[in-house]
Write a protein that holds these residues in place. Structure first.
Motif, PDB file in Angstrom:
ATOM      1  N   LYS A  23     -28.393 -11.717 -23.472  1.00 46.38           N
ATOM      2  CA  LYS A  23     -28.538 -10.923 -24.815  1.00 46.38           C
ATOM      3  C   LYS A  23     -29.152 -11.612 -25.892  1.00 46.38           C
ATOM      4  CE  LYS A  23     -28.283  -6.643 -22.927  1.00 46.38           C
ATOM      5  NZ  LYS A  23     -27.192  -4.933 -22.368  1.00 46.38           N
ATOM      6  N   ALA A  24     -27.599 -12.338 -25.820  1.00 48.04           N
ATOM      7  CA  ALA A  24     -27.092 -13.128 -27.105  1.00 48.04           C
ATOM      8  C   ALA A  24     -29.186 -14.295 -27.640  1.00 48.04           C
ATOM      9  CB  ALA A  24     -26.025 -13.180 -27.250  1.00 48.04           C
ATOM     10  N   GLN A  25     -28.659 -14.551 -26.565  1.00 44.91           N
ATOM     11  CA  GLN A  25     -30.046 -15.755 -26.589  1.00 44.91           C
ATOM     12  C   GLN A  25     -31.084 -15.238 -26.202  1.00 44.91           C
ATOM     13  OE1 GLN A  25     -29.614 -18.712 -23.252  1.00 44.91           O
ATOM     14  NE2 GLN A  25     -30.569 -19.759 -24.423  1.00 44.91           N
ATOM     15  N   ASP A  26     -32.016 -14.281 -25.758  1.00 43.90           N
ATOM     16  CA  ASP A  26     -33.118 -13.378 -25.689  1.00 43.90           C
ATOM     17  C   ASP A  26     -33.069 -13.237 -27.363  1.00 43.90           C
ATOM     18  OD1 ASP A  26     -33.059 -14.571 -23.744  1.00 43.90           O
ATOM     19  OD2 ASP A  26     -32.939 -12.667 -22.967  1.00 43.90           O
ATOM     20  N   ASN A  27     -31.783 -12.420 -28.191  1.00 43.26           N
ATOM     21  CA  ASN A  27     -32.303 -11.914 -29.462  1.00 43.26           C
ATOM     22  C   ASN A  27     -32.167 -12.506 -30.820  1.00 43.26           C
ATOM     23  OD1 ASN A  27     -32.459  -9.335 -28.141  1.00 43.26           O
ATOM     24  ND2 ASN A  27     -30.884  -8.858 -27.724  1.00 43.26           N
ATOM     25  N   ASN A  28     -31.578 -14.043 -30.275  1.00 43.10           N
ATOM     26  CA  ASN A  28     -31.698 -14.367 -31.267  1.00 43.10           C
ATOM     27  C   ASN A  28     -30.559 -14.710 -32.399  1.00 43.10           C
ATOM     28  OD1 ASN A  28     -33.506 -16.889 -30.236  1.00 43.10           O
ATOM     29  ND2 ASN A  28     -35.309 -15.706 -31.048  1.00 43.10           N
ATOM     30  N   ILE A  29     -29.611 -13.991 -31.773  1.00 43.26           N
ATOM     31  CA  ILE A  29     -28.490 -13.693 -32.812  1.00 43.26           C
ATOM     32  C   ILE A  29     -27.407 -14.584 -33.155  1.00 43.26           C
ATOM     33  CG2 ILE A  29     -26.090 -12.419 -32.343  1.00 43.26           C
ATOM     34  CD1 ILE A  29     -27.728 -11.002 -30.023  1.00 43.26           C
ATOM     35  N   PHE A  30     -27.554 -16.272 -32.660  1.00 46.26           N
ATOM     36  CA  PHE A  30     -26.463 -16.512 -33.029  1.00 46.26           C
ATOM     37  C   PHE A  30     -27.665 -18.232 -33.863  1.00 46.26           C
ATOM     38  CE2 PHE A  30     -23.447 -15.199 -30.219  1.00 46.26           C
ATOM     39  CZ  PHE A  30     -22.448 -14.759 -30.862  1.00 46.26           C
ATOM     40  N   HIS A  31     -27.020 -19.083 -34.676  1.00 52.89           N
ATOM     41  CA  HIS A  31     -28.004 -20.453 -35.381  1.00 52.89           C
ATOM     42  C   HIS A  31     -28.013 -20.926 -33.130  1.00 52.89           C
ATOM     43  CE1 HIS A  31     -28.558 -23.705 -36.797  1.00 52.89           C
ATOM     44  NE2 HIS A  31     -28.541 -22.602 -38.074  1.00 52.89           N
ATOM     45  N   PRO A  32     -29.420 -21.308 -33.946  1.00 51.42           N
ATOM     46  CA  PRO A  32     -29.878 -21.755 -33.044  1.00 51.42           C
ATOM     47  C   PRO A  32     -29.306 -23.381 -32.254  1.00 51.42           C
ATOM     48  CG  PRO A  32     -31.666 -21.609 -34.740  1.00 51.42           C
ATOM     49  CD  PRO A  32     -30.407 -21.381 -34.857  1.00 51.42           C
ATOM     50  N   ASP A  33     -28.583 -23.923 -32.866  1.00 52.56           N
ATOM     51  CA  ASP A  33     -27.280 -25.208 -32.509  1.00 52.56           C
ATOM     52  C   ASP A  33     -26.617 -24.662 -31.634  1.00 52.56           C
ATOM     53  OD1 ASP A  33     -28.152 -26.433 -34.736  1.00 52.56           O
ATOM     54  OD2 ASP A  33     -26.990 -26.729 -35.402  1.00 52.56           O
ATOM     55  N   ILE A  34     -26.510 -22.747 -31.426  1.00 52.12           N
ATOM     56  CA  ILE A  34     -25.511 -22.214 -30.699  1.00 52.12           C
ATOM     57  C   ILE A  34     -26.092 -22.486 -29.063  1.00 52.12           C
ATOM     58  CG2 ILE A  34     -23.943 -20.199 -29.907  1.00 52.12           C
ATOM     59  CD1 ILE A  34     -22.881 -22.311 -32.349  1.00 52.12           C
ATOM     60  N   THR A  35     -27.344 -22.984 -29.177  1.00 47.99           N
ATOM     61  CA  THR A  35     -28.133 -22.818 -27.734  1.00 47.99           C
ATOM     62  C   THR A  35     -27.890 -22.723 -26.886  1.00 47.99           C
ATOM     63  OG1 THR A  35     -30.003 -21.426 -28.961  1.00 47.99           O
ATOM     64  CG2 THR A  35     -31.105 -22.437 -26.807  1.00 47.99           C
ATOM     65  N   SER A  36     -27.678 -24.500 -27.193  1.00 46.56           N
ATOM     66  CA  SER A  36     -26.791 -25.446 -26.093  1.00 46.56           C
ATOM     67  C   SER A  36     -25.534 -24.867 -25.721  1.00 46.56           C
ATOM     68  CB  SER A  36     -26.817 -27.094 -26.254  1.00 46.56           C
ATOM     69  OG  SER A  36     -26.019 -26.765 -27.655  1.00 46.56           O
ATOM     70  N   GLU A  37     -24.619 -24.587 -26.450  1.00 47.61           N
ATOM     71  CA  GLU A  37     -23.839 -24.056 -26.329  1.00 47.61           C
ATOM     72  C   GLU A  37     -23.604 -22.024 -25.108  1.00 47.61           C
ATOM     73  OE1 GLU A  37     -19.253 -24.440 -26.361  1.00 47.61           O
ATOM     74  OE2 GLU A  37     -21.388 -25.688 -27.618  1.00 47.61           O
ATOM     75  N   ILE A  38     -24.391 -21.647 -25.666  1.00 48.05           N
ATOM     76  CA  ILE A  38     -24.524 -20.487 -24.376  1.00 48.05           C
ATOM     77  C   ILE A  38     -25.230 -21.584 -23.527  1.00 48.05           C
ATOM     78  CG2 ILE A  38     -26.255 -18.261 -24.470  1.00 48.05           C
ATOM     79  CD1 ILE A  38     -26.122 -18.305 -27.186  1.00 48.05           C
ATOM     80  N   GLU A  39     -26.294 -21.831 -23.154  1.00 52.03           N
ATOM     81  CA  GLU A  39     -26.488 -22.341 -22.089  1.00 52.03           C
ATOM     82  C   GLU A  39     -25.195 -23.209 -21.083  1.00 52.03           C
ATOM     83  OE1 GLU A  39     -29.734 -25.081 -23.334  1.00 52.03           O
ATOM     84  OE2 GLU A  39     -31.333 -22.796 -23.740  1.00 52.03           O
ATOM     85  N   TRP A  40     -24.303 -24.099 -22.061  1.00 51.23           N
ATOM     86  CA  TRP A  40     -23.387 -24.396 -21.204  1.00 51.23           C
ATOM     87  C   TRP A  40     -22.297 -23.478 -20.433  1.00 51.23           C
ATOM     88  CZ3 TRP A  40     -17.705 -24.669 -22.437  1.00 51.23           C
ATOM     89  CH2 TRP A  40     -17.437 -25.214 -21.781  1.00 51.23           C
ATOM     90  N   LEU A  41     -22.164 -22.468 -21.537  1.00 51.01           N
ATOM     91  CA  LEU A  41     -21.160 -21.657 -21.254  1.00 51.01           C
ATOM     92  C   LEU A  41     -21.414 -21.120 -19.968  1.00 51.01           C
ATOM     93  CD1 LEU A  41     -18.675 -20.476 -21.060  1.00 51.01           C
ATOM     94  CD2 LEU A  41     -19.103 -18.944 -23.142  1.00 51.01           C
ATOM     95  N   ARG A  42     -23.184 -20.102 -19.401  1.00 53.58           N
ATOM     96  CA  ARG A  42     -23.220 -19.839 -18.787  1.00 53.58           C
ATOM     97  C   ARG A  42     -23.223 -20.080 -17.440  1.00 53.58           C
ATOM     98  NH1 ARG A  42     -28.445 -17.287 -18.353  1.00 53.58           N
ATOM     99  NH2 ARG A  42     -27.645 -14.995 -17.219  1.00 53.58           N
ATOM    100  N   GLY A  43     -24.022 -21.731 -17.190  1.00 52.13           N
ATOM    101  CA  GLY A  43     -23.818 -22.424 -16.270  1.00 52.13           C
ATOM    102  C   GLY A  43     -21.956 -22.725 -15.575  1.00 52.13           C
ATOM    103  N   LYS A  44     -21.166 -22.384 -16.829  1.00 47.75           N
ATOM    104  CA  LYS A  44     -19.759 -22.525 -16.241  1.00 47.75           C
ATOM    105  C   LYS A  44     -19.629 -21.673 -15.051  1.00 47.75           C
ATOM    106  CE  LYS A  44     -18.583 -26.924 -17.672  1.00 47.75           C
ATOM    107  NZ  LYS A  44     -18.130 -28.003 -16.390  1.00 47.75           N
TER     108      LYS A  44
END
Length: 78
Positions: free
Chosen positions: A44-65
């Motif tokens: 939801k955080a990624q889909d709704n662009n809640i955080f700065h675009p720089d955080i997108t890679s962090e979200i993807e990495w954490l979901r993967g882990k």
């Protein structure tokens, strides 16, 4: 660099707050429930662009882990 670090700190702080609130609910569901909640929260955080675009890679990495850790546990149980 300093701003990127602050954005990351803010992101992880939000995760901790969300997990704490979720943990107080009656249906937290143990570790599997927390992981499911966190995966949905991250999506939801990624889909709704809640955080700065720089955080997108962090979200993807954490979901993967989280997904990878779940697969490892399932593989051990078999």
């Amino acid at each position: 660099m300093h701003q990127s670090f602050n954005q990351r700190v803010h992101f992880y702080y939000c995760i901790l707050v969300a997990l704490k609130i979720h943990g107080k609910s009656k249906k937290s569901g143990g570790i599997r429930g927390k992981n499911n909640f966190l995966l949905k929260w991250l999506r939801k955080a990624q889909d709704n662009n809640i955080f700065h675009p720089d955080i997108t890679s962090e979200i993807e990495w954490l979901r993967g882990k989280i997904i990878q850790a779940g697969e490892l546990k399932i593989g051990r149980a078999v």
